[in-house]
Design a protein around this motif. Sequence first.
Motif, mmCIF file in Angstrom:
data_model
loop_
_atom_site.group_PDB
_atom_site.id
_atom_site.type_symbol
_atom_site.label_atom_id
_atom_site.label_comp_id
_atom_site.label_asym_id
_atom_site.label_seq_id
_atom_site.Cartn_x
_atom_site.Cartn_y
_atom_site.Cartn_z
ATOM 1 N N HIS A 453 -9.909 -7.326 0.275
ATOM 2 C CA HIS A 453 -10.829 -6.908 1.340
ATOM 3 C C HIS A 453 -11.341 -5.496 1.024
ATOM 4 N N ALA A 501 -16.825 -7.863 7.068
ATOM 5 C CA ALA A 501 -16.841 -8.641 8.314
ATOM 6 C C ALA A 501 -16.514 -10.112 8.106
ATOM 7 N N TYR A 502 -16.908 -10.652 6.942
ATOM 8 C CA TYR A 502 -16.739 -12.095 6.718
ATOM 9 C C TYR A 502 -16.032 -12.381 5.396
ATOM 10 N N SER A 516 -14.659 -15.196 10.268
ATOM 11 C CA SER A 516 -14.820 -13.874 10.886
ATOM 12 C C SER A 516 -13.518 -13.105 10.762
ATOM 13 N N VAL A 517 -13.523 -12.020 9.983
ATOM 14 C CA VAL A 517 -12.293 -11.283 9.694
ATOM 15 C C VAL A 517 -11.715 -10.658 10.969
ATOM 16 N N ALA A 518 -12.571 -9.947 11.740
ATOM 17 C CA ALA A 518 -12.090 -9.224 12.930
ATOM 18 C C ALA A 518 -11.584 -10.179 14.005
ATOM 19 N N ASP A 519 -12.045 -11.425 13.922
ATOM 20 C CA ASP A 519 -11.684 -12.411 14.926
ATOM 21 C C ASP A 519 -10.465 -13.222 14.487
ATOM 22 N N TYR A 521 -9.789 -14.216 11.495
ATOM 23 C CA TYR A 521 -10.241 -15.227 10.518
ATOM 24 C C TYR A 521 -10.563 -16.561 11.176
#
Length: 605
Positions: A453, A501-502, A516-519, A521
């Motif tokens: 990342h 972000a993705y 979605s990383v912040a969510d 994944y």
Amino acid sequence: MPFELKHVFASLPQMERGVAKVIGGDPKGNNFLYTNGKCVVIRNIENPAIADIYTEHAHQVTVAKYAPSGFYIASGDVSGKIRIWDTTQKEHMLKYEYTPISGKVKDIAWTEDSKRIAVVGDGREKFGAVFLWDSGSSVGEVSGHAKLINSVDIRQKRPYRLATASDDTCGSFFEGPPFKFKFTLRDHSQFVNCIRFSPDGSRLVTAGADGQIFVYDGTTGERVSSLGGEKAHKGGIYALSWSPDSSQLISASGDKTVKLWDVGAGTAVTTFNMGSDVSDQQLGCLWQKDHLLSISLSGYINYLDKNNPDRPIRTIKGHTKSIQCLTVHKGDGRSYIYSGSHDGHINYWDAETGENDSFSGKGHSNQVSKMQVDEANDLVTCSMDDTLRYTNLSKKEYSASDVVKMDSQPKSVSVSGGFTLAVCIGQLVLLKDKKKVFTLDNLGYEAEVGVIHPGGTTAAVGGNDGKVHLYSIQGNTLKDEGKTLENKGSITDMAYSSDGAYLAVIDDKKVATAYSVADGYSVKNEFYGHHAKPVSLAWSPDNEHFATGGMDMMVYIWTVGDADTRIKLPDAHRLHHVSSLAWIDAHTLVTTSHDATVKQWTIKY
């Protein structure tokens, strides 16, 4: 159209040791022609960064020659097939197709009225044919040889004469049309590799593996002289090309030289020394207007300088073998494309001009599988030679000390936050400051690809178990977080968007998935379209689009927020798999392929 082709950086000629390479010249003097794999490459002789590629043969193409009118090209392949196609249109419409011989085509010649074609090579029942271009009906018999024919030429003045050169150590002389065998030329003691009439038709020359060049009368076929006394070259001679005024010619030899001859005097005016390596053997040449070109065994195209015979005016480099990986990096305000190929060769290209070169020194000895540029301005590459290399982009030379030997073959490499993650067969390796700091074995799955990342604290590793395994980077170690992302099939490639972000993933079940990383994944979208395995994925710098390409020869550009909005580049590299993708900017995509070509596309959303 939402896309257009911006640049084609062509492959080099496909070369083979001890085998002559025929280079075709354009009667108008603007272009030259050669073959690599299934491609015929047409290049501008003044600016070789301008190229056009014809890929319609189902088999490897061996030779291509312009008709004297300049309107058509005839190309021949290893199956004996000849295709005659239009040069004036981008589409290169096929005009006629014939199979005059049953084996590899070695050479092609046209009559000056562009109405008849002679084709020679290998075959079961015959080694050559001569026929009308528009009907295929025979205009004579190419006979008189006991082995395959290497070379053919037709006198470009009436009365027509046809001549052939063969592995049976002989040449043959024909009169016509219809062309009839007249007599054998028995002066060589080994294979005869090349035979050429002078443009004015007054002379005919042959070159052989015995290092000799013989000169004959162009009308009668009588021997006139030989060049260079006892021998013209110390090694076998593979190619000859006449000056436009018929007074001089150049010869290309396995002795790693090209010689410029005064044919009347029989002496060499200039000797061009091309190097001392085996790869510097000269296997092809072309004299066109003021340009003298020779082709090295390496595939390099040399523009010779009569005034400075030991240093070519320019040498065109590139790839001869399929390109496997690619990356883009900006330096001194310019964008550079880096490409690595199946034979371990790495090339760098100025994205605008196509000016290119390779690193100096000894590099990888086997396929370069993946590459990325790290924060220290090193190109980090992994190869089937079981090494990782760090090559400084300002020095542009391979360093013997910055090579890291792996326990097993590395398949993928990713850099971020000072770390390098190498995915090897059976293990994950974390490196820092060009040294291994951590190794993880016994993974319980076969890892295929790994990415760090942009934040440098997480590594995602895709396996052939159809899962993405997430690890945290703590200190100098990888810690399995016990979290996996389920995909439809074995992971073939993946990448984080540059803003982190993705995470986008492709698998061998032809699905692309964005997380979605912040969510935590969660799945943002799934993308369907490929009808064969996709193998490469690259995010646009806008972080909203990513491109995928693969075995179906398709490239798709997906919009992360809307799975239905996509741009499709069909036939990006015709008949060839797309091997790698990278972006120069948000509207410029670079594609590479097994056709050894680098292409740039302008994308319009």
